[in-house]
Structure formats: C-alpha cells, structure tokens
Design a protein around this motif. Structure first.
Motif, PDB file in Angstrom:
ATOM      1  N   LEU A  98      61.357  23.795  88.913  1.00 32.98           N
ATOM      2  CA  LEU A  98      62.130  24.953  89.375  1.00 32.98           C
ATOM      3  C   LEU A  98      63.626  24.733  89.187  1.00 32.98           C
ATOM      4  N   ASP A  99      64.071  23.502  89.354  1.00 34.30           N
ATOM      5  CA  ASP A  99      65.481  23.194  89.091  1.00 34.30           C
ATOM      6  C   ASP A  99      65.809  23.408  87.612  1.00 34.30           C
ATOM      7  N   LEU A 100      64.906  22.984  86.743  1.00 37.30           N
ATOM      8  CA  LEU A 100      65.085  23.194  85.301  1.00 37.30           C
ATOM      9  C   LEU A 100      65.097  24.686  84.989  1.00 37.30           C
ATOM     10  N   ARG A 101      64.174  25.422  85.573  1.00 36.38           N
ATOM     11  CA  ARG A 101      64.114  26.870  85.381  1.00 36.38           C
ATOM     12  C   ARG A 101      65.429  27.535  85.756  1.00 36.38           C
ATOM     13  N   LYS A 102      65.999  27.122  86.873  1.00 29.30           N
ATOM     14  CA  LYS A 102      67.261  27.703  87.329  1.00 29.30           C
ATOM     15  C   LYS A 102      68.382  27.398  86.353  1.00 29.30           C
ATOM     16  N   ARG A 103      68.444  26.146  85.895  1.00 30.96           N
ATOM     17  CA  ARG A 103      69.498  25.759  84.955  1.00 30.96           C
ATOM     18  C   ARG A 103      69.375  26.508  83.634  1.00 30.96           C
ATOM     19  N   GLU A 115      61.299  22.933  78.777  1.00 33.65           N
ATOM     20  CA  GLU A 115      62.598  23.360  78.260  1.00 33.65           C
ATOM     21  C   GLU A 115      62.471  23.919  76.852  1.00 33.65           C
ATOM     22  N   LYS A 166      70.358  30.235  83.719  1.00 39.28           N
ATOM     23  CA  LYS A 166      71.810  30.417  83.660  1.00 39.28           C
ATOM     24  C   LYS A 166      72.327  30.159  82.252  1.00 39.28           C
ATOM     25  N   GLN A 189      59.342  20.884  92.162  1.00 39.68           N
ATOM     26  CA  GLN A 189      60.741  21.192  92.448  1.00 39.68           C
ATOM     27  C   GLN A 189      61.623  20.918  91.236  1.00 39.68           C
ATOM     28  N   GLU A 190      61.369  19.835  90.528  1.00 39.51           N
ATOM     29  CA  GLU A 190      62.152  19.529  89.330  1.00 39.51           C
ATOM     30  C   GLU A 190      61.978  20.611  88.264  1.00 39.51           C
ATOM     31  N   ARG A 225      61.481  27.890  99.701  1.00 42.21           N
ATOM     32  CA  ARG A 225      62.736  27.136  99.711  1.00 42.21           C
ATOM     33  C   ARG A 225      63.627  27.528  98.533  1.00 42.21           C
ATOM     34  N   ASN A 226      62.996  27.970  97.449  1.00 42.57           N
ATOM     35  CA  ASN A 226      63.737  28.365  96.256  1.00 42.57           C
ATOM     36  C   ASN A 226      63.908  29.880  96.133  1.00 42.57           C
TER      37      ASN A 226
END
Length: 360
Positions: free
Chosen positions: A153-158, A52, A161, A150-151, A196-197
């Motif tokens: 990639l979730d951080l990357r997405k957040r 982050e 944005k 996966q976590e 999946r992402n």
C-alpha cells in the motif's frame, strides 16, 4: 488482426514501458487491467518490483495474494507454502521447518509462512515460481524480499503520486478458513490495514477477493467491510467447506443472491469462453450477461502470453514458453463485455483494451 508473434519473453520495453491506461481522448477505460501478482510475466511474482512494473506498464490495479506470518502480519505470497517462491529450501537454518500440513483437505509438504515470524521471513528472497516457462525471470532470483501488505500500500501511494493516477489494489484472502483454524484469521488484519490507510470505503479503488463466498459474506456482515468485494470462482468444484458448487453460485439465481454481499465475480476465463475438445477457443457462455443482470462486475483470470497458457488456435510455433497471439485472445474476451481482466503482462492487457475500444 493484431499479432503478438514471438516477442522476447520478459521484454516489456518492446511494448512500451510507459503504456498509459487512458484511451484516445482521455476517456475512462471501459475495462480494467489488473496486474496479476504484479507483472509476474516479467518479474518474480508478489514482489514490490513486480507490482511497481505492473503499474508502470499501465495496470489499473495491482493484485497481492495475502497470507499470514506466525506473528499475524499479512504478507504477499500465492500460497502459505513458500518452498517454490522463495529460497527457503536452500537455507540450512530453516531446514527443520519443513513439514506436512493438511491445506484445505489436501496434504502439502514444504515451508509455511505461519511457521515464520515476519523478521525471519524478511531474511528470505523471492524466486521465480515457473522457471521452465519464465527462464528470464530467474535473473531476479534472490534479489527481492517478501513484502507486507502495508509495504504494498505504501508503494501504491508513492506510484499513484509519481504517475499522477491512482493505482488500485486488489487483495485476495488465501485459504481464509485454514488460517482462521490456526488462530491467524486474515479478515481482522486485512480490515485494519485498509482502514488505517483510508481504503475501507465503497468508492475506494479497492477490490477484496476470495474463493470462499462465506469469507466475503463475513467480511461484509461481521467485519463491516465497506470496500468492494469480488467472489472468485473455479471451473470445477466448490469453495472449501461449502455445500454449494461454484456452478451453483453462477446460475442467475445464485448470482442474484451473491450480489447481496459481493460486487462482482472473478471467474476462471474458461467460464466466460470455454475451450473445445481440441483445445481451441469455443463460443462465449451467458455468464457475463447473467452477472451484469444481477448487478455484478465480471473480471476473469488469468491471461498470459506464453503458448502453454493459450488456446491452441492462439499459439505461435511449438515452443511452450514462446509468446503466442495473446493480444488477440484478450480482445476476443474483452468483446464479451468484461469489466476487467487479470493478466501477468499488464502492457499486453493495455494494448488489447486499446484495440478493443479504439472507437471509444
């Protein structure tokens, strides 16, 4: 000439914690800044906090090294051995897990991710890998868990944005032959997670990297990976289990063959500009020119601000942990025509890029 001098280690705010990857006039950056293991110069590597911070400091990509757990989940650690990057050695419940394995032909003793389920691994906490150089980072020992791919990639997405720009991801398969022989191949879950992402596309902001060319070739041909890939190279030796040396891969003919299944190379930075016998920086090789002629991008590793990692003529003072002329070093390399660079301090990479391409 820009000089970083002796900035306080681990103080990204000095350089501007909201550093923007865009250049004057809103032009697209001509060279990418890759947050090596996140912002590992400021936080323990391969933690969500490190990734982050790298993004907030202006990194275009965050770079996780991927290994497997016992239950075949991809997690981010520099190596499968985690004695030096987590608190596992202080955990009596896992004392019996310590053992010796043959890792790519080398005997290694410690604790290994493939001996832990994800649930067990999640009870551990990250620690600073090189505390003698990055004492500031030890402040964060014990705070952050080991993240899954996966976590990340979730951080990357957040963050994409929140920061209103897409953050790329640059995963590396660590020791793929070793894990395959354990029945825990890295390729299958890697491709599954990317798909999946929605990231297994030729135009995705993704680079899959490996030190094993055969791994990249298999990903492209057998697993039908469509995301771009990068072949990492060392200044010496060969990929594990390969009859060809890294030097052979980097000849003009070798680069042309490599371009059949890779989109770029990630060389040791000494392969772009070697050091002289006195440890000062020498003259550039033809590698960038040769790779570009083969249609390959060039993004070397690893740029770090501390004196101990810098060429002798870019150091400031005698303290190995103090900052030297890191911006100047990166500018020198960027002027060879790099497509990107790996740095432990993303804000320094952003500043170096801005200084190099101020006219763009």
């Amino acid at each position: 000439m820009l000089r970083l001098g002796a900035l306080a280690a681990g103080a990204p705010a000095v350089l501007g914690a909201t550093a923007s990857p865009a250049l004057a006039g809103g032009h697209r950056p001509p060279s990418l800044v890759v947050g090596h293991r996140g912002a590992s110069g400021y936080r323990p590597e391969h933690t969500l906090a490190s990734y982050e911070l790298a993004a907030r400091l202006g990194a275009d990509f965050i770079e996780p090294d991927l290994v497997s757990t016992k239950d075949h989940v991809l997690v981010a650690r520099h190596e499968p051995e985690i004695g030096g990057t987590t608190d596992v050695a202080s955990r009596p419940e896992f004392a019996a897990r310590k053992r010796t394995v043959l890792l790519d032909g080398i005997s290694v003793t410690g604790w290994f991710t493939h001996d832990f389920t994800l649930a067990e691994l999640k009870t551990l906490r990250a620690t600073e890998r090189i505390p003698a150089v990055r004492q500031h980072n030890t402040l964060y020992n014990g705070l952050f868990p080991v993240p899954t791919f996966q976590e990340i990639l979730d951080l990357r997405k957040r963050l994409s944005k929140e920061l209103d720009r897409e953050i790329g991801v640059y995963p590396e398969t660590k020791h793929p032959t070793y894990f395959r022989e354990l029945g825990l191949d890295l390729e299958t879950p890697l491709v599954q997670v990317l798909r999946r992402n929605g990231l297994d596309r030729a135009d995705a902001k993704v680079f899959v990297q490996s030190f094993e060319a055969k791994n990249l070739e298999a990903l492209r041909e057998d697993y039908r990976l469509r995301a771009p890939s990068i072949f990492l190279t060392s200044a010496t030796g060969s990929p594990f289990g390969d009859t060809r040396t890294y030097a052979e891969y980097l000849t003009p003919a070798g680069l042309k063959k490599l371009a059949r299944y890779a989109d770029g190379i990630g060389p040791d930075k000494s392969q772009v500009i070697p050091r002289k016998a006195d440890d000062t920086l020498g003259e550039p090789t033809t590698l960038v020119k040769d790779a570009h002629a083969a249609g390959l991008k060039v993004m070397p590793y690893t740029f770090r601000a501390e004196n101990t990692f810098l060429p002798a003529d870019y150091r400031v003072g005698t303290d190995p942990a103090a900052y030297g002329r890191a911006i100047d070093e990166q500018v020198t390399f960027l002027k060879t025509g790099l497509d990107g660079l790996f740095t432990d301090q993303a804000d320094i990479g952003v500043l170096a890029r801005s200084a190099t391409y101020a006219h763009v």
